[in-house]
Write a protein that holds these residues in place. Structure first.
Motif, PDB file in Angstrom:
ATOM      1  N   UNK A  95      -3.152   3.862  -3.161  1.00  0.00           N
ATOM      2  CA  UNK A  95      -2.445   3.253  -4.292  1.00  0.00           C
ATOM      3  C   UNK A  95      -2.057   1.840  -3.879  1.00  0.00           C
ATOM      4  N   UNK A  96      -2.282   0.861  -4.755  1.00  0.00           N
ATOM      5  CA  UNK A  96      -2.049  -0.523  -4.372  1.00  0.00           C
ATOM      6  C   UNK A  96      -1.203  -1.242  -5.420  1.00  0.00           C
TER       7      UNK A  96
ATOM      8  N   UNK B 176       0.819  -1.205   0.000  1.00  0.00           N
ATOM      9  CA  UNK B 176       0.000   0.000   0.000  1.00  0.00           C
ATOM     10  C   UNK B 176       0.860   1.265   0.000  1.00  0.00           C
ATOM     11  N   UNK B 177       0.448   2.226  -0.807  1.00  0.00           N
ATOM     12  CA  UNK B 177       1.052   3.558  -0.788  1.00  0.00           C
ATOM     13  C   UNK B 177      -0.077   4.586  -0.770  1.00  0.00           C
ATOM     14  N   UNK B 178       0.277   5.832  -0.429  1.00  0.00           N
ATOM     15  CA  UNK B 178      -0.750   6.841  -0.225  1.00  0.00           C
ATOM     16  C   UNK B 178      -0.283   8.187  -0.776  1.00  0.00           C
ATOM     17  N   UNK B 179      -1.081   8.741  -1.687  1.00  0.00           N
ATOM     18  CA  UNK B 179      -0.785  10.055  -2.249  1.00  0.00           C
ATOM     19  C   UNK B 179      -1.454  11.109  -1.369  1.00  0.00           C
ATOM     20  N   UNK B 180      -0.688  12.032  -0.768  1.00  0.00           N
ATOM     21  CA  UNK B 180      -1.306  13.080   0.047  1.00  0.00           C
ATOM     22  C   UNK B 180      -2.284  13.908  -0.785  1.00  0.00           C
ATOM     23  N   UNK B 181      -3.440  14.202  -0.189  1.00  0.00           N
ATOM     24  CA  UNK B 181      -4.486  14.963  -0.868  1.00  0.00           C
ATOM     25  C   UNK B 181      -4.759  16.215  -0.060  1.00  0.00           C
ATOM     26  N   UNK B 182      -4.652  17.362  -0.718  1.00  0.00           N
ATOM     27  CA  UNK B 182      -5.042  18.629  -0.109  1.00  0.00           C
ATOM     28  C   UNK B 182      -6.521  18.821  -0.373  1.00  0.00           C
ATOM     29  N   UNK B 183      -7.340  18.649   0.664  1.00  0.00           N
ATOM     30  CA  UNK B 183      -8.791  18.690   0.458  1.00  0.00           C
ATOM     31  C   UNK B 183      -9.257  20.010  -0.146  1.00  0.00           C
ATOM     32  N   UNK B 184      -8.588  21.104   0.199  1.00  0.00           N
ATOM     33  CA  UNK B 184      -8.999  22.400  -0.335  1.00  0.00           C
ATOM     34  C   UNK B 184      -8.734  22.539  -1.812  1.00  0.00           C
ATOM     35  N   UNK B 185      -7.785  21.737  -2.331  1.00  0.00           N
ATOM     36  CA  UNK B 185      -7.415  21.856  -3.739  1.00  0.00           C
ATOM     37  C   UNK B 185      -7.809  20.623  -4.544  1.00  0.00           C
ATOM     38  N   UNK B 186      -8.577  19.736  -3.922  1.00  0.00           N
ATOM     39  CA  UNK B 186      -8.845  18.457  -4.575  1.00  0.00           C
ATOM     40  C   UNK B 186      -9.511  18.613  -5.930  1.00  0.00           C
TER      41      UNK B 186
ATOM     42  N   UNK C  24       0.321  -2.626 -10.576  1.00  0.00           N
ATOM     43  CA  UNK C  24       1.491  -2.030  -9.952  1.00  0.00           C
ATOM     44  C   UNK C  24       1.246  -0.552  -9.740  1.00  0.00           C
ATOM     45  N   UNK C  25       1.322  -0.112  -8.494  1.00  0.00           N
ATOM     46  CA  UNK C  25       1.134   1.298  -8.149  1.00  0.00           C
ATOM     47  C   UNK C  25      -0.151   1.821  -8.800  1.00  0.00           C
ATOM     48  N   UNK C  26      -1.201   1.089  -8.555  1.00  0.00           N
ATOM     49  CA  UNK C  26      -2.495   1.374  -9.163  1.00  0.00           C
ATOM     50  C   UNK C  26      -3.321   2.253  -8.229  1.00  0.00           C
ATOM     51  N   UNK C  27      -3.785   3.381  -8.750  1.00  0.00           N
ATOM     52  CA  UNK C  27      -4.617   4.287  -7.969  1.00  0.00           C
ATOM     53  C   UNK C  27      -6.041   3.758  -7.924  1.00  0.00           C
ATOM     54  N   UNK C  28      -6.482   3.365  -6.749  1.00  0.00           N
ATOM     55  CA  UNK C  28      -7.807   2.779  -6.585  1.00  0.00           C
ATOM     56  C   UNK C  28      -8.897   3.830  -6.763  1.00  0.00           C
ATOM     57  N   UNK C  29      -8.589   5.077  -6.400  1.00  0.00           N
ATOM     58  CA  UNK C  29      -9.572   6.150  -6.524  1.00  0.00           C
ATOM     59  C   UNK C  29     -10.298   6.463  -5.230  1.00  0.00           C
ATOM     60  N   UNK C  30      -9.925   5.785  -4.127  1.00  0.00           N
ATOM     61  CA  UNK C  30     -10.555   6.036  -2.837  1.00  0.00           C
ATOM     62  C   UNK C  30      -9.795   7.119  -2.081  1.00  0.00           C
ATOM     63  N   UNK C  31     -10.526   8.065  -1.526  1.00  0.00           N
ATOM     64  CA  UNK C  31      -9.933   9.098  -0.674  1.00  0.00           C
ATOM     65  C   UNK C  31     -10.173   8.696   0.777  1.00  0.00           C
ATOM     66  N   UNK C  32      -9.087   8.599   1.546  1.00  0.00           N
ATOM     67  CA  UNK C  32      -9.143   8.117   2.924  1.00  0.00           C
ATOM     68  C   UNK C  32      -8.621   9.173   3.887  1.00  0.00           C
ATOM     69  N   UNK C  33      -9.159   9.182   5.095  1.00  0.00           N
ATOM     70  CA  UNK C  33      -8.713  10.073   6.163  1.00  0.00           C
ATOM     71  C   UNK C  33      -8.097   9.222   7.264  1.00  0.00           C
ATOM     72  N   UNK C  34      -6.869   9.555   7.677  1.00  0.00           N
ATOM     73  CA  UNK C  34      -6.209   8.816   8.757  1.00  0.00           C
ATOM     74  C   UNK C  34      -6.791   9.273  10.094  1.00  0.00           C
TER      75      UNK C  34
END
Length: 625
Positions: A407-408, A359-369, A433-443
């Motif tokens: 990303x999975x 698993x990998x994670x692309x940081x998302x700026x919610x204000x600029x999404x 490989x390094x496939x963006x699932x499209x889900x936005x997650x909050x830690x």
């Protein structure tokens, strides 16, 4: 080698597996990636980016993050049976069709026999987690309403079908060992019946006959469970009659389904039929679940993401029983579990089990999404746009309170093919490989080293009722074509928005249109037939998953267009600005979530029109190139 085994009857061992995996999440993730690269280092896909050493750092530096359009050509090569002489990985056993679409058709994900073992592993881990919070689940049964859907055979001979259909038809499910904590009221034959009406009817009979043994009820999604309640509401008299006479209705023609149900029904049960009629004939169905299945302890359905819109309806029918979302999964991969299953739906977080994938994670700026730059990296190494997104971070490096896009990298591997002399057949290999699932997650926190995530939403999905996922682009395309029908009437569609109306079952899409006449005269009337055709045209232009849900599954109702007064969208803008939106940057929301904003639109409706036709739908067939 990774191992995926868990005895669901051994609570202590199951919980220890979770603790061991999460306490060493970083180490497990490194082992997972090493194993994936070892298995698939010779694949055509990876060799397109890397020559020589294929270590973790090289992989992350050279292999791009991709979406489905990037890997689609490779998957279609497998589906169409194109041979290759590269040896690698495990044989692909089937293709899993996703609820997401590409070019209007379901996405397809490669899968192996080993993938089924991973899914079984995660299902088995659910049991010890649930047993921590609810006692005595081995003293009764679960009334789970589960269904299979249509499958196709590709040119290469591989079967393509939805992920749950794959699992229910697999040996892992059909030949599962006895587990006292997971005994179903529905015989397998009723679950595997491909006629959804016959399947639903027989599963409900079995559930009603065994009502005193039912400790939990559910389905996969909240929408599917509510569809079962609506079916019960429409057919309770016939169900009761079958139970009274001990004879199944003649229209149930699937022999396996019928025989399995008769074994449960056994004989006439007039007293049970009287009880069902008494309960179901009451004026209100509030708390109907507890009335028909009095020992029920919780409702097991997914109520996160777009399914959250059904929470109030579930509360009504269940009498506010706990709503339990146990698992986070997709066609691409089964990801993780909810370690606190009795938490409120708004508080549900999932922990990603670190041995399921990398698993990998692309940081998302919610204000600029909304302003994010779309990725356009192609598998052949040619880059038409420079990716402006932040670098992905590892599972253990995410930060509490931050949003990420998932990303999975899966075990299944990359594209290759080899000839097996023993079976005299070509075996194909392709994965993600390094496939963006499209889900936005909050830690939301950590359990040991493993982070816990709240599912926020699917990227770019604006409407969803069941398994459909309609994005803004698809909606715009459909409306652009449909609105041509009103132009001969001297009208223009000046603004539009939408929402998913789930106040009735099944739910349906609602579009709000503001129209302007070409002349000075105000809009006084519209031809119903034209507006109904507009509704039908929109539906016809939506993707195949929506059209299947409408036409075959009947899980979505007819699309509705509500024409609003002129000035309505100005009032909507005024409201949004009053809530903090910038006048300079304001854009009409294409899907309404706010109840206050929705009331502004509803209060200004002039006319309402529904689609009178079912949209066309045929199972997707790959075109062989």
């Amino acid at each position: 080698m990774m191992e995926w085994s868990c005895d669901p009857n051994d609570r202590v061992a199951g919980l220890k597996i979770i603790e061991d995996l999460t306490q060493s999440a970083g180490q497990v993730q490194r082992r997972v990636l090493d194993e994936i690269l070892r298995r698939n280092s010779e694949t055509e896909y990876l060799k397109g980016f890397i020559q020589g050493d294929l270590g973790r750092e090289t992989f992350k530096k050279k292999v791009p993050v991709v979406n489905y359009e990037d890997v689609k050509p490779y998957i279609e090569r497998i589906a169409n049976g194109e041979p290759s002489q590269i040896i690698s990985g495990q044989p692909i056993s089937e293709l899993l069709t996703s609820s997401g679409t590409s070019g209007g058709h379901p996405k397809m994900m490669p899968s192996t026999i080993e993938d089924l073992d991973r899914k079984t592993f995660l299902y088995n881990l659910l049991v010890p987690v649930m047993n921590q919070y609810v006692d005595g689940l081995d003293q009764g049964k679960g009334m789970y309403l589960l269904f299979v859907k249509q499958e196709i055979t590709t040119a290469s001979g591989l079967t393509a079908r939805p992920v749950l259909t794959s699992y229910y038809k697999s040996k892992n499910f059909r030949n599962r060992a006895f587990n006292g904590y997971n005994v179903y009221t529905s015989p397998d034959e009723t679950i595997l019946c491909t006629d959804s009406k016959q399947s639903m009817f027989c599963q409900l009979i079995c559930g009603l006959v065994q009502r005193d043994q039912v400790l939990r009820v559910g389905a996969v999604f909240a929408s599917a469970f509510l569809r079962a309640i609506k079916f019960l509401e429409d057919h309770w008299e016939e169900l009761s009659s079958n139970i009274r006479t001990g004879i199944i209705s003649e229209w149930v023609t699937d022999s396996s389904c019928r025989e399995a149900t008769m074994k449960i029904l056994e004989k006439p049960k007039p007293e049970l039929a009287d009880l069902i009629e008494s309960v179901c004939s009451s004026k209100s169905w509030e708390g109907i679940i507890k009335k028909l299945w009095p020992k029920t302890k919780y409702v097991d359905v997914i109520v996160t993401g777009s399914m959250a819109q059904y929470i109030s309806t579930l509360d009504f029918y269940s009498g506010s029983l706990p709503l339990v979302s146990t698992m986070y999964a997709s066609s691409e991969c089964y990801f993780g579990l909810n370690l606190k299953p009795l938490s409120k739906p708004s508080d549900v977080s999932y922990i990603l089990i670190p041995n399921m994938a990398y698993f990998e994670f692309i940081p998302v700026n919610k204000g600029l999404e909304e302003e994010r730059i779309d990725r356009d990296v192609h598998c052949n190494g040619n880059t038409d746009k420079i990716c402006m997104e932040p670098e992905p971070v590892d599972l253990v490096d995410v930060k509490v309170g931050d949003h990420y896009e998932l990303v999975v990298t899966t075990f299944t591997g990359g594209y290759s093919s080899h000839w097996d002399n023993n079976t005299q057949a070509n075996y194909h290999h392709c994965g993600l490989y390094r496939y963006s699932v499209g889900d936005i997650l909050l830690v939301t926190g950590f359990h040991n080293q493993a982070p816990q995530f709240k599912f926020v939403h699917r990227r770019n999905v604006v409407l969803s009722i069941d398994t459909d996922k309609t994005n803004e682009e698809d909606l715009l395309r459909a409306i652009t074509k449909a609105k041509l029908l009103v132009e001969p009437l001297g009208c223009l569609v000046t603004e539009y928005t939408s929402y998913a109306d789930t106040s009735s079952i099944p739910g349906h899409y609602v579009l709000f249109w503001e129209l302007q006449t070409r002349g000075k005269n105000p809009l006084t009337e519209l031809e119903s037939s034209v507006m109904e055709d507009c509704c039908s045209n929109v539906e016809e232009e939506l993707d195949s998953v929506y059209r299947r849900c409408r036409s075959k599954d009947k899980s979505i109702g007819p699309l509705e267009i509500r024409v609003v007064k002129q000035g309505t969208f100005d009032a909507l803008m005024d409201f949004c600005v009053s809530q903090g939106s910038s006048v300079n940057q304001y854009k009409t929301p294409r899907c309404i979530k706010s109840e206050e904003a929705l009331q502004i639109l509803k209060s200004r409706v002039l006319w309402s029109f529904f689609s009178k036709k079912m949209p066309s739908w045929v199972p997707y067939r790959l075109i062989q190139h």
